[in-house]
Design an enzyme around this catalytic site. Structure first.
Site, PDB file in Angstrom:
ATOM      1  N   ASN A  30     -74.268 -33.583  11.780  1.00 32.42           N
ATOM      2  CA  ASN A  30     -73.129 -33.206  12.296  1.00 32.42           C
ATOM      3  C   ASN A  30     -72.031 -34.274  11.768  1.00 32.42           C
ATOM      4  O   ASN A  30     -72.255 -35.421  11.413  1.00 32.42           O
ATOM      5  CB  ASN A  30     -73.174 -33.801  13.772  1.00 32.42           C
ATOM      6  N   GLU A  66     -67.167 -29.861  18.197  1.00 31.74           N
ATOM      7  CA  GLU A  66     -66.389 -30.672  18.736  1.00 31.74           C
ATOM      8  C   GLU A  66     -64.967 -30.236  18.686  1.00 31.74           C
ATOM      9  O   GLU A  66     -64.019 -31.013  18.409  1.00 31.74           O
ATOM     10  CB  GLU A  66     -66.281 -32.090  18.195  1.00 31.74           C
ATOM     11  N   HIS A  96     -62.197 -31.209  14.441  1.00 34.96           N
ATOM     12  CA  HIS A  96     -61.130 -31.749  14.861  1.00 34.96           C
ATOM     13  C   HIS A  96     -59.795 -31.352  14.069  1.00 34.96           C
ATOM     14  O   HIS A  96     -59.733 -31.906  12.892  1.00 34.96           O
ATOM     15  CB  HIS A  96     -61.263 -33.111  15.126  1.00 34.96           C
ATOM     16  N   ASP A 156     -61.066 -29.230  18.712  1.00 37.28           N
ATOM     17  CA  ASP A 156     -59.956 -29.255  19.261  1.00 37.28           C
ATOM     18  C   ASP A 156     -58.787 -28.950  18.378  1.00 37.28           C
ATOM     19  O   ASP A 156     -59.273 -29.342  17.359  1.00 37.28           O
ATOM     20  CB  ASP A 156     -59.654 -30.758  19.977  1.00 37.28           C
ATOM     21  N   GLU A 202     -72.006 -38.261  10.986  1.00 41.35           N
ATOM     22  CA  GLU A 202     -70.892 -38.954   9.931  1.00 41.35           C
ATOM     23  C   GLU A 202     -71.459 -39.828   9.183  1.00 41.35           C
ATOM     24  O   GLU A 202     -71.016 -41.113   9.047  1.00 41.35           O
ATOM     25  CB  GLU A 202     -69.960 -39.298  11.019  1.00 41.35           C
TER      26      GLU A 202
END
Ligand code: G3I
Length: 305
Positions: free
Chosen positions: A170, A235, A206, A237, A127
């Protein structure tokens, strides 16, 4: 194949989950992890505040518990994450440039040396770019004190510490083609052209109604793969429920399978109740570990049943 991990393996991929060390003692949690997933990412236990809470004092207990649990059952492990502005202990933010550089390199070296041979891929830097249209770097102690070169330095240090680990950058909101993903793309292209070590890019993925699965998701993964790096969904979701959520999950899996260098998918938790999101039902298992429609959509997209 009738589990996520075995179905993914038949496609030459892994299917993983983010795991919390303090849940491993829960029978249903461990049983679901052990049965369904063939890769694991520690959700918080490998972050800087967890591993090196004070300078030079490393504590690997919780992270080791996850790594041992996974490896003794034949699961691969993603390391998350070495250099990140969040979950960073106060002592790091307080350092001047010279000390910060040596603390960053020492942290990478100590952690990667401890796990040498045990971690398949590391999120070396997490990030580092801003949201929005600027494509600029995010302000952080590393960016503000060490400048743009901190990412390159972190990757070079990481390669030296464990030459066999895959080194990933990432980030989130980079899942479609946009200003932020363009900035990451330019970073990776520059690294590849100059021989700076980088092996993979993680797309956190996400998703919610404000940030849905982008229509150019596959094309975006492919353009990174075309630079000569693996891509991983790190990650995943997706907010929502029922068939709508299931369709979105299936589409994500299909996009990954369409990109030969998309080597695996990790969902960011196992049952809904342990999601980092404070509300909602973004995962594949409900609070009783019952398989949701989203689970069946993922299994089917992976070619299992
Ligand atoms: O461990 C402490 C505990 O001692 C304390 O009593 C409790 C009180 O709040 O906090 C506990 O720490 C929490 C930690 O999770 C472990 O449960 C933190 O408050 C909480 O902020 C932290 O949240 C994590 C978050 O990263 C922090 O940035 C989430 O679990 C984790 O899922 C989330 O994961 C991030 C990825 O690393 C990077 N990408 C985004 C993703 C979602 O935010």
């Amino acid at each position: 194949a009738d589990t996520l991990g075995s179905a993914a393996a038949e496609k030459g991929r892994y299917f993983g989950a983010a795991v919390a060390a303090n849940r491993l003692g829960e029978a249903q949690y461990a049983a679901t992890l052990n049965t369904e997933f063939n890769s694991v990412t520690p959700e918080n236990e490998m972050k800087w505040d967890a591993l090196e809470p004070s300078r030079g004092s490393f504590g690997f207990g919780n992270a080791d518990r996850i790594v041992d649990h996974a490896r003794s059952r034949g699961k691969s492990v993603r390391g998350h994450t070495l250099v990140w502005h969040s979950q960073l202990p106060g002592w790091v933010s307080g350092l001047g440039a010279t000390d910060l550089r040596s603390a960053m390199n020492n942290h990478i070296t100590q952690v990667m040396t401890h796990y040498r041979g045990a971690i398949h891929s590391w999120d070396v830097v997490n990030e580092a770019f801003q949201d929005g249209s600027s494509g600029a770097r995010r302000s952080s102690p590393f960016q503000d004190k060490l400048g743009n070169g901190f990412i390159e330095e972190a990757f070079r240090t990481a390669r030296a510490a464990d030459p066999n680990a895959k080194l990933c950058y990432n980030d989130y909101n980079t899942d479609g083609v946009n200003a932020k993903s363009n900035a990451v793309y330019n970073l990776v292209r520059d690294f590849k052209s100059r021989g700076v070590p980088i092996d993979c890019v993680g797309f956190q993925s996400h998703f919610n109604s404000a940030s849905p699965v982008p229509s150019d998701y596959r094309a975006n993964l492919q353009r990174f793969a075309d630079l000569g790096v693996d891509v991983q969904i790190t990650e995943l979701d997706i907010e929502g429920s029922g068939t709508t959520q299931a369709t979105h999950y299936g589409n994500v899996v299909t996009a990954c399978l369409a990109v030969s260098r998309c080597t695996g998918i990790t969902v960011w938790g196992i049952p809904d109740k342990y999601s980092w999101r404070s509300s909602g039902t973004p995962l594949l298992f409900d609070d009783n570990y019952t398989k949701k429609p989203a689970y069946h959509a993922v299994l089917s997209a992976l070619g299992g049943s």
